[in-house]
Design a protein around this motif. Structure first.
Motif, PDB file in Angstrom:
ATOM      1  N   ARG A 204       1.294  -1.246   0.538  1.00  0.00           N
ATOM      2  CA  ARG A 204       0.079   0.151   0.388  1.00  0.00           C
ATOM      3  C   ARG A 204       1.112   1.262   0.034  1.00  0.00           C
ATOM      4  O   ARG A 204       1.788   1.456   1.249  1.00  0.00           O
ATOM      5  CB  ARG A 204      -1.275   0.193   1.304  1.00  0.00           C
ATOM      6  N   ALA A 205       0.434   2.337  -1.054  1.00  0.00           N
ATOM      7  CA  ALA A 205       1.417   3.479  -0.791  1.00  0.00           C
ATOM      8  C   ALA A 205       1.128   4.408   0.267  1.00  0.00           C
ATOM      9  O   ALA A 205       0.249   4.304   0.888  1.00  0.00           O
ATOM     10  CB  ALA A 205       0.788   4.531  -2.330  1.00  0.00           C
ATOM     11  N   GLN A 206       1.747   5.133   0.816  1.00  0.00           N
ATOM     12  CA  GLN A 206       2.144   6.032   2.303  1.00  0.00           C
ATOM     13  C   GLN A 206       2.181   6.977   1.758  1.00  0.00           C
ATOM     14  O   GLN A 206       3.010   7.396   1.454  1.00  0.00           O
ATOM     15  CB  GLN A 206       3.522   5.151   3.268  1.00  0.00           C
ATOM     16  N   PRO A 207       1.193   8.082   2.620  1.00  0.00           N
ATOM     17  CA  PRO A 207       1.641   9.173   2.281  1.00  0.00           C
ATOM     18  C   PRO A 207       3.489   9.828   2.708  1.00  0.00           C
ATOM     19  O   PRO A 207       3.170   9.796   3.521  1.00  0.00           O
ATOM     20  CB  PRO A 207       0.622   9.954   2.203  1.00  0.00           C
ATOM     21  N   ASP A 208       3.049  11.354   1.966  1.00  0.00           N
ATOM     22  CA  ASP A 208       4.865  11.966   3.066  1.00  0.00           C
ATOM     23  C   ASP A 208       4.404  12.064   4.537  1.00  0.00           C
ATOM     24  O   ASP A 208       3.154  11.949   5.081  1.00  0.00           O
ATOM     25  CB  ASP A 208       4.656  13.467   2.552  1.00  0.00           C
ATOM     26  N   GLN A 209       5.344  12.342   5.062  1.00  0.00           N
ATOM     27  CA  GLN A 209       5.428  12.109   6.092  1.00  0.00           C
ATOM     28  C   GLN A 209       4.189  13.682   7.014  1.00  0.00           C
ATOM     29  O   GLN A 209       3.837  13.532   7.838  1.00  0.00           O
ATOM     30  CB  GLN A 209       6.322  12.846   7.139  1.00  0.00           C
ATOM     31  N   PHE A 210       4.387  14.819   6.319  1.00  0.00           N
ATOM     32  CA  PHE A 210       3.501  15.980   6.705  1.00  0.00           C
ATOM     33  C   PHE A 210       2.699  15.878   5.801  1.00  0.00           C
ATOM     34  O   PHE A 210       1.654  17.168   5.357  1.00  0.00           O
ATOM     35  CB  PHE A 210       4.123  17.248   6.438  1.00  0.00           C
ATOM     36  N   PHE A 211       1.518  14.885   5.252  1.00  0.00           N
ATOM     37  CA  PHE A 211       0.670  14.806   3.631  1.00  0.00           C
ATOM     38  C   PHE A 211      -0.323  15.759   4.787  1.00  0.00           C
ATOM     39  O   PHE A 211      -0.983  16.270   4.174  1.00  0.00           O
ATOM     40  CB  PHE A 211       0.061  13.854   2.951  1.00  0.00           C
TER      41      PHE A 211
END
Length: 114
Positions: A23-30
């Motif tokens: 599963r794709a993970q969003p950026d740290q501060f998304f």
């Protein structure tokens, strides 16, 4: 028949290439940026700013007090009943004495051009 087997093999190969995907993970501060963008208020137009200023309690109460004060002042300046009635009665007596009624000489008859 051969084509059908080739199509099925291609489908199986495509599906098997997806087996190792995660599963794709969003950026740290998304989510922080997303929340800030959602809470950002659109710029207000002139009417919304005007209404926002007028509806502040301090300004609204001041405006109401000013309007009521001006109305009270105007009513007080216009209210002189004894002097007005005396002046009106003197004026009426003067008109009666010198017969200064307004006479109109308008022709009330309807003129037919026949």
């Amino acid at each position: 028949m051969n084509k059908r087997r080739d199509i099925e093999q291609e489908i199986e190969r495509t599906l098997s290439s997806l087996d190792g995907m995660e599963r794709a993970q969003p950026d740290q501060f998304f989510f922080t940026r997303l929340r800030a963008r959602m809470q950002r208020v659109a710029p207000l137009d002139a009417w919304e700013r005007f209404i926002g200023i007028i509806t502040r309690p301090a300004i609204a109460f001041t405006a109401i007090a000013l309007i009521l004060g001006l109305n009270g002042t105007a009513a007080f300046m216009q209210w002189k009943p004894a002097e007005r009635t005396e002046q009106a009665s003197l004026q009426q007596a003067f008109e009666d004495e010198y017969a200064l009624g307004i006479n109109t000489f308008y022709d009330i008859e309807k003129n037919d051009p026949q």
